[in-house]
Motif scaffolding. Structure first.
Motif, short mmCIF file in Angstrom:
data_model
loop_
_atom_site.label_atom_id
_atom_site.label_comp_id
_atom_site.label_asym_id
_atom_site.label_seq_id
_atom_site.Cartn_x
_atom_site.Cartn_y
_atom_site.Cartn_z
N PHE A 208 0.82 -1.22 0.00
CA PHE A 208 0.00 0.00 0.00
C PHE A 208 0.86 1.26 0.00
CE2 PHE A 208 -2.30 -3.39 2.06
CZ PHE A 208 -3.58 -3.29 1.55
N ASP A 209 1.98 1.17 0.69
CA ASP A 209 2.76 2.38 0.98
C ASP A 209 4.21 1.99 1.22
OD1 ASP A 209 2.64 5.35 2.02
OD2 ASP A 209 3.74 4.24 3.56
N CYS A 210 5.12 2.83 0.73
CA CYS A 210 6.55 2.56 0.84
C CYS A 210 7.21 3.64 1.70
CB CYS A 210 7.15 2.58 -0.57
SG CYS A 210 8.96 2.61 -0.59
N HIS B 145 -4.62 3.27 4.38
CA HIS B 145 -5.87 3.82 4.89
C HIS B 145 -6.99 2.79 4.73
CE1 HIS B 145 -9.33 6.48 5.41
NE2 HIS B 145 -8.48 7.28 6.03
N PRO B 146 -7.91 2.74 5.69
CA PRO B 146 -9.00 1.77 5.59
C PRO B 146 -9.73 1.78 4.23
CG PRO B 146 -9.04 2.77 7.76
CD PRO B 146 -7.96 3.46 6.99
N PHE B 147 -9.89 2.95 3.64
CA PHE B 147 -10.55 3.00 2.33
C PHE B 147 -9.73 2.24 1.29
CE2 PHE B 147 -12.22 7.55 3.48
CZ PHE B 147 -12.98 7.01 4.49
N ALA B 148 -8.39 2.45 1.32
CA ALA B 148 -7.50 1.78 0.37
C ALA B 148 -7.45 0.28 0.63
CB ALA B 148 -6.10 2.39 0.47
N VAL B 149 -7.47 -0.09 1.91
CA VAL B 149 -7.43 -1.51 2.27
C VAL B 149 -8.67 -2.23 1.73
CG1 VAL B 149 -7.58 -3.09 4.25
CG2 VAL B 149 -5.96 -1.17 4.29
N ARG B 150 -9.82 -1.61 1.94
CA ARG B 150 -11.06 -2.23 1.47
C ARG B 150 -11.05 -2.38 -0.05
NH1 ARG B 150 -15.68 1.12 3.43
NH2 ARG B 150 -15.16 2.28 1.55
N ASP B 151 -10.61 -1.33 -0.72
CA ASP B 151 -10.61 -1.36 -2.18
C ASP B 151 -9.64 -2.40 -2.73
OD1 ASP B 151 -12.47 0.61 -2.06
OD2 ASP B 151 -11.13 2.24 -2.69
N PRO C 173 -2.27 1.08 -6.57
CA PRO C 173 -2.93 -0.23 -6.45
C PRO C 173 -2.89 -1.05 -7.75
CG PRO C 173 -4.53 1.58 -6.25
CD PRO C 173 -3.17 2.18 -6.19
N GLU C 174 -2.86 -0.37 -8.90
CA GLU C 174 -2.77 -1.10 -10.17
C GLU C 174 -1.46 -1.88 -10.23
OE1 GLU C 174 -5.34 -1.01 -12.04
OE2 GLU C 174 -6.32 0.69 -11.05
N HIS C 175 -0.40 -1.25 -9.78
CA HIS C 175 0.91 -1.88 -9.73
C HIS C 175 0.89 -3.09 -8.79
CE1 HIS C 175 5.28 -2.30 -9.26
NE2 HIS C 175 5.08 -2.26 -7.95
N THR C 176 0.33 -2.91 -7.59
CA THR C 176 0.27 -4.00 -6.61
C THR C 176 -0.55 -5.17 -7.16
OG1 THR C 176 0.51 -2.44 -4.78
CG2 THR C 176 -0.39 -4.60 -4.25
N LEU C 177 -1.67 -4.85 -7.79
CA LEU C 177 -2.54 -5.92 -8.32
C LEU C 177 -1.89 -6.66 -9.48
CD1 LEU C 177 -5.97 -4.09 -8.06
CD2 LEU C 177 -5.32 -6.20 -6.84
N ALA C 178 -1.11 -5.95 -10.29
CA ALA C 178 -0.41 -6.61 -11.39
C ALA C 178 0.62 -7.60 -10.84
CB ALA C 178 0.27 -5.56 -12.28
N LEU C 179 1.34 -7.19 -9.79
CA LEU C 179 2.30 -8.09 -9.14
C LEU C 179 1.57 -9.28 -8.50
CD1 LEU C 179 4.88 -5.91 -7.19
CD2 LEU C 179 5.40 -7.77 -8.78
#
Lengths: 299, 299
Positions: free
Chosen positions: B146-148, B185-191, B156-162
């Motif tokens: 989520f965060d570096c 963030h909870p919103f990002a986690v849920r998504d 998130p597109e990058h994370t999902l591709a990996l």
């Protein structure tokens, strides 16, 4: 348009009253002013209660005098437990009264020595006091809306029925549902606020007041936000820990709620850097029970 | 039927490695055994890394020997950074390897000195090692999903591709998306989890690993649960705080997650009373950075 939330700062009342040692009025005012400077425009500055019951609130009049010269859009809120307190408050400059009673009858009897019916009658009298004073608004806080320290979980049907009765008595008041024990679960918070909002014409009048005792406060704030709540009670530095549980957190920390919303792209109107000044002042109060997460990262 | 979640205990690896002072192997084993006795059946007990890099993990072999006689359904998990570590692990009795690399290329280069492409190639070799050993399973942990700490928010597109590339390489492995910095963030986690779950046949293989540094961990666990995640990494006593931020929380505390789920009517399989024994042992470790909320109420 960016989504916005409003924070109501409660440390000077709910936080300070948990401190046994007397806090100097000048120290209280320094924190209130630092909070206002950080952008907190709604601050519960104290209460008109018997000094015998809560000695820490005995300086409410000089505190109210001390905040008189804050910004024009500053709202000072004072807790009143009854008509008498409300009447006393009208003799001073404040913008909103906060009348508190409990959804749990057992807690209400224990806390204000009234049945729920008696508290609803008292609320009518407080509303009459407010109606007679121009520029004075009302807020009602329903303590133990989710859970009672004596009787455990509170039935949401019961809380909603009371909520509706309060709406009937004071149709233009703010109304806070309070997780007094910190044991409300995010699932219950989301459900109750969804149902409460369905009963209101103006959702901006609904407030969530919560404590972080069990580490659920931010999850509960997130759940309430998801349900549609946009106004939250918070206390700088997580002020208000429970004296009989050292290390346990009190009110949800203002800076944690600011971080939660701002990092999620939601505007709080608070300047986090200026808020650090108020946190530093809170940390100097002897006997303060503090909590929260963000504060510790700033060290 | 009551809803259930599975907790994976990571304090003996992610927590202990944050302690500079060496922890005695007997102390490590006492905590692991107390955790297993409380019902934690999946425990990351250490890692096969160079003792020069992380001296605290140098006793992984005696630790693995020490847990050999735990229950038949006990799963000991060891972190391996590469094929060599995986090969070493096969010479000992453990049930699952945890191969870790980072979604952020900058963090990955900094942490394991590999590009993402190189880490994906390494993952293939680790999968081959696992395939050759009967009874050995694989888990892949994608740090900084989520965060570096170096480059901030991860797309998130990058994370999902990996995530999809990992699924292609190891179709039966568990897969953890990790909030390494605690800034998800909870919103990002849920998504992200909603989207990740849509890519998987077996949602029970998806894990959320999070840290409570910014006080968002329980809100994030709630968000991941809401998205459909049912397996969570946790660390007893919130073990694993950041040495450069005293008081800041590390991994989300096992007991806080147990409280969150159980009080919401969701079964964790953990005995909270027995868990107190593990908490008490963790509190005795010199130099431990602890966190969490429930622990403080038990005092």
């Amino acid at each position: 348009m960016q989504d916005k939330v409003t924070l109501i700062e409660v440390a000077p009342r709910d936080g300070f009253q948990s401190v046994i040692e007397p806090i100097a009025t000048t120290d209280k005012l320094a924190i209130i002013k630092a909070l206002a400077a950080a952008g907190l425009k709604h601050i519960e500055v104290g209460s008109f209660v018997s000094p015998k019951a809560i000695a820490q609130m005995a300086d409410i009049v000089p505190v109210l005098q001390g905040v008189e010269r804050l910004a024009d859009d500053f709202e000072s809120i004072v807790l009143v437990p009854n008509q008498q307190g409300a009447q006393m408050a009208t003799e001073h400059r404040c913008q909103r009264l906060n009348f508190v009673f409990s959804a749990s009858e057992t807690h209400n009897l224990n806390n204000v020595n009234k049945t729920l019916q008696q508290s609803l009658e008292e609320l009518k009298r407080v509303q009459q006091v407010v109606d007679k004073k121009e520029g004075l608004a009302l807020r009602v806080s329903l303590a133990t809306s989710f859970d009672c320290p004596f009787t455990g979980a509170v039935n949401p049907e019961h809380t909603l029925a009371l909520f509706q009765q309060i709406l009937n008595i004071c149709p233009s008041a703010q109304l806070a549902l309070c997780d007094t024990t910190g044991r409300a679960h995010p699932f219950a918070v989301r459900d109750l606020f969804t149902r409460a909002l369905a009963l209101m014409d103006e959702p901006e009048r609904l407030i969530f007041h919560c404590h972080d005792t069990y580490g659920l406060a931010i999850a509960n704030v997130a759940a309430a936000y998801q349900a549609g709540v946009r106004t939250f009670d918070t206390a700088v530095a997580g002020f208000g820990g429970c004296p009989f549980a050292p290390g346990a957190s009190g009110n949800v920390a203002t800076e944690d709620v600011v971080y939660f919303f701002e990092s999620g792209g939601i505007d709080t109107g608070i300047d986090s850097k200026k808020l650090k000044q108020a946190i530093a002042l809170a940390e100097q109060i002897e006997g303060a029970q503090l909590g929260g997460s963000i504060r510790l990262l700033n060290r």
